[in-house]
Scaffold this active site. Sequence first.
Site, PDB file in Angstrom:
ATOM      1  N   ALA A  63       0.874  -1.181   0.000  1.00 36.17           N
ATOM      2  CA  ALA A  63       0.000   0.000   0.000  1.00 36.17           C
ATOM      3  C   ALA A  63       0.908   1.227   0.000  1.00 36.17           C
ATOM      4  O   ALA A  63       2.089   1.141   0.351  1.00 36.17           O
ATOM      5  CB  ALA A  63      -0.874  -0.013   1.251  1.00 36.17           C
ATOM      6  N   GLY A 102       0.562  -5.108   0.672  1.00 40.08           N
ATOM      7  CA  GLY A 102      -0.612  -5.131  -0.205  1.00 40.08           C
ATOM      8  C   GLY A 102      -0.291  -5.708  -1.567  1.00 40.08           C
ATOM      9  O   GLY A 102      -1.162  -6.283  -2.224  1.00 40.08           O
ATOM     10  N   GLU A 105      -0.652  -9.250  -1.215  1.00 33.89           N
ATOM     11  CA  GLU A 105      -2.092  -9.557  -1.067  1.00 33.89           C
ATOM     12  C   GLU A 105      -2.805  -9.510  -2.413  1.00 33.89           C
ATOM     13  O   GLU A 105      -3.684 -10.328  -2.680  1.00 33.89           O
ATOM     14  CB  GLU A 105      -2.720  -8.581  -0.071  1.00 33.89           C
ATOM     15  CG  GLU A 105      -2.225  -8.837   1.345  1.00 33.89           C
ATOM     16  CD  GLU A 105      -2.645  -7.778   2.314  1.00 33.89           C
ATOM     17  OE1 GLU A 105      -2.268  -6.598   2.126  1.00 33.89           O
ATOM     18  OE2 GLU A 105      -3.343  -8.103   3.274  1.00 33.89           O
ATOM     19  N   GLU A 125       4.480  -5.588   6.882  1.00 28.71           N
ATOM     20  CA  GLU A 125       3.634  -4.665   7.644  1.00 28.71           C
ATOM     21  C   GLU A 125       4.000  -4.618   9.125  1.00 28.71           C
ATOM     22  O   GLU A 125       3.937  -3.587   9.763  1.00 28.71           O
ATOM     23  CB  GLU A 125       2.164  -5.039   7.505  1.00 28.71           C
ATOM     24  CG  GLU A 125       1.554  -4.766   6.155  1.00 28.71           C
ATOM     25  CD  GLU A 125       1.679  -5.935   5.207  1.00 28.71           C
ATOM     26  OE1 GLU A 125       2.586  -6.767   5.368  1.00 28.71           O
ATOM     27  OE2 GLU A 125       0.852  -6.005   4.268  1.00 28.71           O
TER      28      GLU A 125
HETATM   29  N1  T1G Z   1       4.644   3.453   0.105  1.00 26.67           N
HETATM   30  C1  T1G Z   1       5.102   4.677  -0.239  1.00 26.67           C
HETATM   31  N2  T1G Z   1       6.394   4.926  -0.579  1.00 26.67           N
HETATM   32  C2  T1G Z   1       7.242   3.884  -0.568  1.00 26.67           C
HETATM   33  C3  T1G Z   1       6.834   2.580  -0.215  1.00 26.67           C
HETATM   34  C4  T1G Z   1       5.466   2.384   0.124  1.00 26.67           C
HETATM   35  N3  T1G Z   1       4.981   1.195   0.439  1.00 26.67           N
HETATM   36  N4  T1G Z   1       7.916   1.766  -0.296  1.00 26.67           N
HETATM   37  C5  T1G Z   1       8.937   2.545  -0.682  1.00 26.67           C
HETATM   38  N5  T1G Z   1       8.550   3.796  -0.843  1.00 26.67           N
HETATM   39  C6  T1G Z   1       9.386   4.920  -1.290  1.00 26.67           C
HETATM   40  C7  T1G Z   1      10.470   5.238  -0.291  1.00 26.67           C
HETATM   41  O1  T1G Z   1       9.983   6.113   0.713  1.00 26.67           O
HETATM   42  C8  T1G Z   1      11.504   5.887  -1.182  1.00 26.67           C
HETATM   43  O2  T1G Z   1      11.035   7.203  -1.438  1.00 26.67           O
HETATM   44  C9  T1G Z   1      11.374   5.127  -2.492  1.00 26.67           C
HETATM   45  O3  T1G Z   1      10.069   4.513  -2.460  1.00 26.67           O
HETATM   46  C10 T1G Z   1      12.403   4.042  -2.648  1.00 26.67           C
HETATM   47  O4  T1G Z   1      12.333   3.231  -1.461  1.00 26.67           O
HETATM   48  C11 T1G Z   1      -2.764  -2.918   3.248  1.00 26.67           C
HETATM   49  C12 T1G Z   1      -1.044  -2.042   5.103  1.00 26.67           C
HETATM   50  C13 T1G Z   1      10.271  -1.855  -1.671  1.00 26.67           C
HETATM   51  C14 T1G Z   1      12.157  -3.036  -0.517  1.00 26.67           C
HETATM   52  O5  T1G Z   1       6.365  -1.969   3.938  1.00 26.67           O
HETATM   53  O6  T1G Z   1      10.578  -2.137   1.961  1.00 26.67           O
HETATM   54  O7  T1G Z   1       0.879  -2.775   2.226  1.00 26.67           O
HETATM   55  O8  T1G Z   1      13.030   8.429  -0.489  1.00 26.67           O
HETATM   56  O9  T1G Z   1      14.673   3.722  -0.712  1.00 26.67           O
HETATM   57  O10 T1G Z   1      15.960   0.401  -0.885  1.00 26.67           O
HETATM   58  O11 T1G Z   1      -1.737  -4.894   3.890  1.00 26.67           O
HETATM   59  O12 T1G Z   1      11.105   0.508  -0.224  1.00 26.67           O
HETATM   60  O13 T1G Z   1      12.874   7.934  -2.947  1.00 26.67           O
HETATM   61  O14 T1G Z   1      11.307   9.609  -1.902  1.00 26.67           O
HETATM   62  O15 T1G Z   1      13.300   1.863   0.344  1.00 26.67           O
HETATM   63  O16 T1G Z   1      15.142  -0.223  -3.248  1.00 26.67           O
HETATM   64  C15 T1G Z   1       3.882  -2.643   3.039  1.00 26.67           C
HETATM   65  C16 T1G Z   1       8.178  -0.759   2.162  1.00 26.67           C
HETATM   66  C17 T1G Z   1       3.147  -1.338   3.131  1.00 26.67           C
HETATM   67  C18 T1G Z   1       7.396  -2.004   1.800  1.00 26.67           C
HETATM   68  C19 T1G Z   1      12.577  -1.027  -1.947  1.00 26.67           C
HETATM   69  N6  T1G Z   1       5.066  -2.507   2.208  1.00 26.67           N
HETATM   70  N7  T1G Z   1       9.213  -0.501   1.187  1.00 26.67           N
HETATM   71  O17 T1G Z   1      13.751  -0.716  -1.233  1.00 26.67           O
HETATM   72  O18 T1G Z   1      14.126   1.651  -2.038  1.00 26.67           O
HETATM   73  S1  T1G Z   1       1.761  -1.450   4.203  1.00 26.67           S
HETATM   74  C20 T1G Z   1       6.246  -2.143   2.755  1.00 26.67           C
HETATM   75  C21 T1G Z   1      10.372  -1.220   1.212  1.00 26.67           C
HETATM   76  C22 T1G Z   1       0.702  -2.468   3.372  1.00 26.67           C
HETATM   77  C23 T1G Z   1      -1.459  -3.649   3.297  1.00 26.67           C
HETATM   78  C24 T1G Z   1      -0.438  -3.001   4.155  1.00 26.67           C
HETATM   79  C25 T1G Z   1      11.425  -0.771   0.235  1.00 26.67           C
HETATM   80  C26 T1G Z   1      11.573  -1.701  -0.980  1.00 26.67           C
HETATM   81  P1  T1G Z   1      12.134   8.374  -1.724  1.00 26.67           P
HETATM   82  P2  T1G Z   1      13.684   2.626  -0.856  1.00 26.67           P
HETATM   83  P3  T1G Z   1      14.854   0.247  -1.873  1.00 26.67           P
END
Ligand code: T1G
Length: 675
Positions: A63, A102, A105, A125
Amino acid sequence: MTSPITLHRHGDVLVIVSDNPPVNALGAAVRQGLESAIKEGVADASIAAMVIRCEGRTFFAGADITEFGKPMAEPALPALVDMIEAADKPVIAAIHGTALGGGCEVALSCHYRIAVPSAKLGFPEVKLGLLPGAGGTQRAPRLAGVPLALEMTAKGDPIPAKRALDAGLIDRLAGEDSLEADALRFAKEMIGKPLPRASQKTATPDPEAVAAFTKANARRFRSFDAPAANIACVVKATEVPFEEGIQFERQEFMKLMMGVQSAAQRHIFFAERKAAKIDGIADDIALRSIKRVGVIGAGTMGGGISMNFLSAGIPVTIVEMQQEALDRGTATIRKNYEATAAKGRMTADQVAAAMGALTPTLKLDDLADCDLIIEAVYEEMGVKKDIFGKLDGIAKPGAILASNTSYLDINEIAAVTKRPGDVLGMHFFSPANVMKLLEVVRGDKTADDVLTTVMALAKKIRKVAVVAGVCHGFIGNRMLMPRQVEAMKLLMEGATPEQIDKVHVDFGMPMGPFQMSDLAGVDIGWHRDPTRIESIRDALAAEKRWGQKTKAGFYDYDDKRNPSPSPRVAEIIEDFRKKTGAKQHEVTTEEIVERTLYPMVNEGALILAEGKAQRASDIDVVWIYGYGWPVYRGGPMFWADTQGLKKIVAGLEKHGFDVAPLLREKADRGERFTS
Ligand code: T1G
């Protein structure tokens, strides 16, 4: 605005493509595009199957976390995934990169999943203080069983595609470079076949696995809310029909989403990424090439620092003054790698490659071909100035010269060179090959490209880097000082070391001020004159109570370094109380918090006002990754915001502290340090 979702027909298969850089987060536009694409595919009789895939580096990575805490635009993700699963023709998820949260999912709601071998699937998450809120806790155990579902949701680490295939989370592996073609072929094969839907499968109860998993992770999950909620949802999937399980998941998700812990962990997620950005320097500035690193000093720090680069495949030349010290240092590096290999986290070849990239030498001149030289010798300004003076004549033009000093003045060190623009601080935290934090200390004359090169290099060696300005102790150690000073005063006024440490450990720190002192060494910074006893610390040091390394410090230690309160230390404290006539009183937990944690926030406000940290969230990152501040409290500045700055100010005033102007100003205006 053009939709990030585009449709591409391949005969009777509709390929739905998301192009939403950087990670195809499932923001509103993506969800709306997916919803209309699926509806179109279902309604179009000429479409017999659908494939969902993503452009760029990854399948949906979750998400869009930036949308949390705001009104959620339709369609919400839970509704979207249910719609995908309800489609009356096969929908195939074509996965590359990291299908997370997500994104995973969405994949599980498809009828089939195909992934390239390098892909990963996961539910991170829990690391945001949450749980999969779009059916992940209900579909994963139905597809892959309770044990793997527990591990994926409550620990949050992704699994490789092959493991997902073996577990039944995905159906096929594609060629690394033929994902779309293989997915199309898979789709065509599935046309006309009965549609498998995860929600219609049964999750088999496995109470033994739940009990074993919960027991094995009790310490790790201590104080966190989210892991237990994830476990409860997975268990619920084995007890009630899917719809009821979804209701339960939704209820547990909302509880976590509204809680402080998730807000704290989401704050740190973005804070860590923001820390990598340097205000006022263009993102596209050319970086210097770092092909070889020189490290001066093969002691604990020099050895640990070297390992960071060797592990990232960057050759290191390590210098010592004496052969015996050099041999000891390189032997320690090898021993550390072999210990890692023994745990199965490295292969023998990788150890050999790392050690093969290490060049030990006694000659400073051998650093002439290094692109970055890091000094990690004795914490004494004269020694450092002498070394940097020599380096100035040895290092090649353009080489970056860094000091690992933990609090000395980088400007003073830079001034002994003719190249102050190439000089900065790289403050690693011990053990340097383990601790994630790197304070990058920007001198007054440090060139922008030097700073950005080191910040980029930090990411390459898997450090979390924070820019600090030149001041005594930079950010972390500067905030540590008032805490340690007050902790000592509290001893004089009636508290015990174990009482104060317990307050900090109960708060969530890995250890308290005195346990930390015993670990680091009570004799650090001691004047080493056993006849000069002007403080409790002097008295301990004079009796060689130097901490864990002498099995006695503020605590007594057994052979396994287990601490116990020390009667001798109690005597020493009592002596000092009498000698100084310190007023004794019943010290409470509240007072310990107000006098050891509030002054840290106060110091953080001074650091911000002086421009020694770019932003309050950077200070939080320092304390999370450098000192183990509990991530579910978001760092000192975020925590202060949750306490209320007015309360912090009142507590500081109650104990006679000078309140930092910026702190008072924000408190008076009802503002926060962090967003
Ligand atoms: N939402 C918004 N921005 C995100 C994002 C996300 N999920 N993931 C990464 N970014 C942005 C991050 O802030 C950065 O921005 C850029 O992308 C590159 O990220 C309903 C509730 C995918 C392994 O927790 O683990 O889904 O600094 O530097 O090192 O059930 O990003 O460039 O402006 O980390 O190559 C669950 C979180 C959400 C994954 C890539 N998903 N992201 O790593 O790049 S909750 C996560 C990561 C959810 C549902 C639930 C990593 C990555 P900027 P980065 P990276």
